[in-house]
Scaffold this active site. Sequence first.
Site, PDB file in Angstrom:
ATOM      1  CG  ASP A  52       8.421  77.096  21.172  1.00 36.73           C
ATOM      2  OD1 ASP A  52       8.720  76.972  19.970  1.00 36.73           O
ATOM      3  OD2 ASP A  52       9.250  77.141  22.084  1.00 36.73           O
ATOM      4  CD  GLU A 134     -10.803  44.777  11.494  1.00 36.08           C
ATOM      5  OE1 GLU A 134     -11.126  43.890  12.290  1.00 36.08           O
ATOM      6  OE2 GLU A 134     -10.411  44.548  10.340  1.00 36.08           O
ATOM      7  CD  GLU A 136      -5.835  43.047  16.432  1.00 40.43           C
ATOM      8  OE1 GLU A 136      -6.628  42.185  16.053  1.00 40.43           O
ATOM      9  OE2 GLU A 136      -4.603  42.959  16.227  1.00 40.43           O
ATOM     10  CD  GLU A 191      -8.359  40.285  17.938  1.00 44.07           C
ATOM     11  OE1 GLU A 191      -7.828  39.165  17.795  1.00 44.07           O
ATOM     12  OE2 GLU A 191      -9.191  40.743  17.128  1.00 44.07           O
ATOM     13  CD  GLU A 198     -10.555  44.058  16.027  1.00 44.21           C
ATOM     14  OE1 GLU A 198      -9.593  43.293  15.849  1.00 44.21           O
ATOM     15  OE2 GLU A 198     -11.550  44.094  15.293  1.00 44.21           O
ATOM     16  CG  HIS A 247      -6.616  44.053  10.056  1.00 51.29           C
ATOM     17  ND1 HIS A 247      -7.349  42.930  10.352  1.00 51.29           N
ATOM     18  CD2 HIS A 247      -5.318  43.702  10.190  1.00 51.29           C
ATOM     19  CE1 HIS A 247      -6.525  41.927  10.638  1.00 51.29           C
ATOM     20  NE2 HIS A 247      -5.287  42.379  10.559  1.00 51.29           N
ATOM     21  NE  ARG A 318     -10.408  36.356   8.293  1.00 46.56           N
ATOM     22  CZ  ARG A 318     -11.054  37.422   8.729  1.00 46.56           C
ATOM     23  NH1 ARG A 318     -10.409  38.394   9.327  1.00 46.56           N
ATOM     24  NH2 ARG A 318     -12.357  37.523   8.582  1.00 46.56           N
ATOM     25  CD  GLU A 335      -9.101  43.134   6.851  1.00 45.45           C
ATOM     26  OE1 GLU A 335      -9.090  42.048   6.232  1.00 45.45           O
ATOM     27  OE2 GLU A 335      -9.367  43.231   8.061  1.00 45.45           O
ATOM     28  NE  ARG A 337      -5.259  40.070   6.936  1.00 45.25           N
ATOM     29  CZ  ARG A 337      -6.115  39.750   7.907  1.00 45.25           C
ATOM     30  NH1 ARG A 337      -7.323  40.277   7.921  1.00 45.25           N
ATOM     31  NH2 ARG A 337      -5.770  38.915   8.849  1.00 45.25           N
TER      32      ARG A 337
HETATM   33  P1  ADP Z   1     -12.954  42.061   9.996  1.00 50.00           P
HETATM   34  O1  ADP Z   1     -13.887  41.169   9.278  1.00 50.00           O
HETATM   35  O2  ADP Z   1     -11.638  42.192   9.286  1.00 50.00           O
HETATM   36  O3  ADP Z   1     -12.804  41.719  11.458  1.00 50.00           O
HETATM   37  P2  ADP Z   1     -14.554  44.256  10.922  1.00 50.00           P
HETATM   38  O4  ADP Z   1     -15.946  43.856  10.593  1.00 50.00           O
HETATM   39  O5  ADP Z   1     -14.093  44.083  12.317  1.00 50.00           O
HETATM   40  O6  ADP Z   1     -13.600  43.518   9.884  1.00 50.00           O
HETATM   41  O7  ADP Z   1     -14.310  45.777  10.540  1.00 50.00           O
HETATM   42  C1  ADP Z   1     -14.815  46.306   9.386  1.00 50.00           C
HETATM   43  C2  ADP Z   1     -14.467  47.775   9.286  1.00 50.00           C
HETATM   44  O8  ADP Z   1     -14.742  48.170   7.935  1.00 50.00           O
HETATM   45  C3  ADP Z   1     -15.312  48.666  10.180  1.00 50.00           C
HETATM   46  O9  ADP Z   1     -14.543  49.721  10.696  1.00 50.00           O
HETATM   47  C4  ADP Z   1     -16.363  49.182   9.179  1.00 50.00           C
HETATM   48  O10 ADP Z   1     -16.960  50.413   9.567  1.00 50.00           O
HETATM   49  C5  ADP Z   1     -15.524  49.344   7.947  1.00 50.00           C
HETATM   50  N1  ADP Z   1     -16.252  49.499   6.679  1.00 50.00           N
HETATM   51  C6  ADP Z   1     -17.457  49.022   6.326  1.00 50.00           C
HETATM   52  N2  ADP Z   1     -17.799  49.438   5.070  1.00 50.00           N
HETATM   53  C7  ADP Z   1     -16.759  50.205   4.627  1.00 50.00           C
HETATM   54  C8  ADP Z   1     -16.495  50.936   3.429  1.00 50.00           C
HETATM   55  N3  ADP Z   1     -17.338  50.966   2.405  1.00 50.00           N
HETATM   56  N4  ADP Z   1     -15.321  51.610   3.344  1.00 50.00           N
HETATM   57  C9  ADP Z   1     -14.439  51.589   4.350  1.00 50.00           C
HETATM   58  N5  ADP Z   1     -14.641  50.924   5.496  1.00 50.00           N
HETATM   59  C10 ADP Z   1     -15.781  50.240   5.641  1.00 50.00           C
HETATM   60 MG    MG Z   2      -9.670  42.645   9.923  1.00 51.67          MG
HETATM   61 MG    MG Z   3      -8.491  41.765  15.198  1.00 58.92          MG
HETATM   62 MG    MG Z   4     -12.643  43.468  13.612  1.00 57.66          MG
HETATM   63 MG    MG Z   5     -12.424  41.030  12.964  1.00 53.44          MG
END
Ligand code: ADP
Ligand code: MG
Ligand code: MG
Ligand code: MG
Ligand code: MG
Length: 446
Positions: A52, A134, A136, A191, A198, A247, A318, A335, A337
């Site tokens: 439903d 990412e 959190e 974090e 995270e 992010h 950042r 990324e 954010r």
């Molecule tokens: P940060 O440096 O912001 O903390 P993280 O290393 O924690 O970033 O997270 C990176 C994220 O990006 C992960 O989920 C990873 O799988 C993803 N990632 C890596 N390569 C690619 C891509 N080509 N396209 C999309 N996401 C990607």
């Molecule tokens: Mg990040």
């Molecule tokens: Mg973080």
């Molecule tokens: Mg991260």
């Molecule tokens: Mg990080």
Amino acid sequence: MGYTKAEILGILKEEGVKFLRLQITDILGVVKNVEVPESQFEKALDGEIMFDGSSIEGFTRIEESDMLLKPDYNTFVLLPEGLENGGRGRAARLICDVTYPDGRPFEGDPRYVLKRQVERLQKLGFDNMYAGPEPEFFLFLRTPEGLPTVETHDRAGYFDLAPIDKGEEAKRDMVNALVAMGFEIEAAHHEVAPGQHEIDFKYADALTTADNIATFKWVVKRIALNHGLHATFLPKPIRGINGSGMHTHLSLFKDGQNAFYDPEAEYQLSRTALHFIAGLLEHAEGMVAITNPLVNSYKRLTPGYEAPTNIAWSASNRSAMIRIPARRGVGTRAELRMPDPSCNPYLALAVMAAAGLDGIERGLLPPPPVQRNIYHMSVRERRKHKIRELPGTLREALEALRKDPVIREALGEHVYSHFVQAKQMEWDDYRVTVHQWELDRYLATY
Ligand code: ADP
Ligand code: MG
Ligand code: MG
Ligand code: MG
Ligand code: MG
């Protein structure tokens, strides 16, 4: 992955599964489960289970209340220990699309909204959009009655201090459960704020990632509960300390190659990447109601806590809304954010794709990247760099959404109108509420 009906029935039988959970997500991002017993497995796999729709927030009008759940066989998983119904038998899970009784996709199904954008980008010649989130969250204590608090185990010294931190233990169980369900966990860490965590999992195509985020939030909350804790994805549960973001890393692939990477170009970013970034910047105001959907979301988007407030991109900094991580080649990505984990992941990824694709279709180019910390720039400097501000409240965000036909069209009329109506009511309710802050500030003086 890629199961057939017969294979799934075989596994259900072999593993002695007693319950099948059919999972959907409503417009406001809440995961709903319809659970069926053994006798209904075949019917469920054939997509003949009715539910439903009118009983689910924002899903449908009363007159169209009979909806069908069509399982996506790729999403089949056995639920690991800790996620079952307290010894009442093994359970498995399938994520479903929602259709009308005649099989037409239901426009109010967020999964369908995202599928439409994936189709659109495939028509433009891309394999897919890939997304890595990412998320959190905070782990808070519950009262002896089980009610959630904003007290963290890290700080609450008067609670039993087990040899292993309660939160760390819970997090380990979360990671184990997620891995058992097929997640590839890249990192799980504490974090900035006390009690904040995270867990990052590997990127995948947009639809898989949206499914993963929905599943992730449910698993994290459930395992926390097993430990007597409350996991929350509320963006800013405590004033004055970092909020929780999500992010989201984005890239487009074409013919198996990362279409954002161009070794010859400036920043080694392709034209496609620049257009996509420009589209995200262009539609930032319009999409923020979807990526940051709560009244509370805008209390995270304030200067000073690593959350962006400015619509800019940067190769390193950042403080910008879009950061380009240093990785190139297959890992080239943008990324984003500002999103927070209270968003509906299907709608959020759909509007990100729509914004980026609009940039590609119109050939938009971004202003030069901002390499300095934007928090430290004067108003004039920001103007010179053409840096706009993100909407500061849910109300402003809704206004910006109304004015953005690209984002509205991506959502479709049904989702757009139900979403805005629900969020307008949420805002109005907040606006007429007298908050503790007002009493503390004014009551004695006036
Ligand atoms: P940060 O440096 O912001 O903390 P993280 O290393 O924690 O970033 O997270 C990176 C994220 O990006 C992960 O989920 C990873 O799988 C993803 N990632 C890596 N390569 C690619 C891509 N080509 N396209 C999309 N996401 C990607
Ligand atoms: Mg990040
Ligand atoms: Mg973080
Ligand atoms: Mg991260
Ligand atoms: Mg990080």
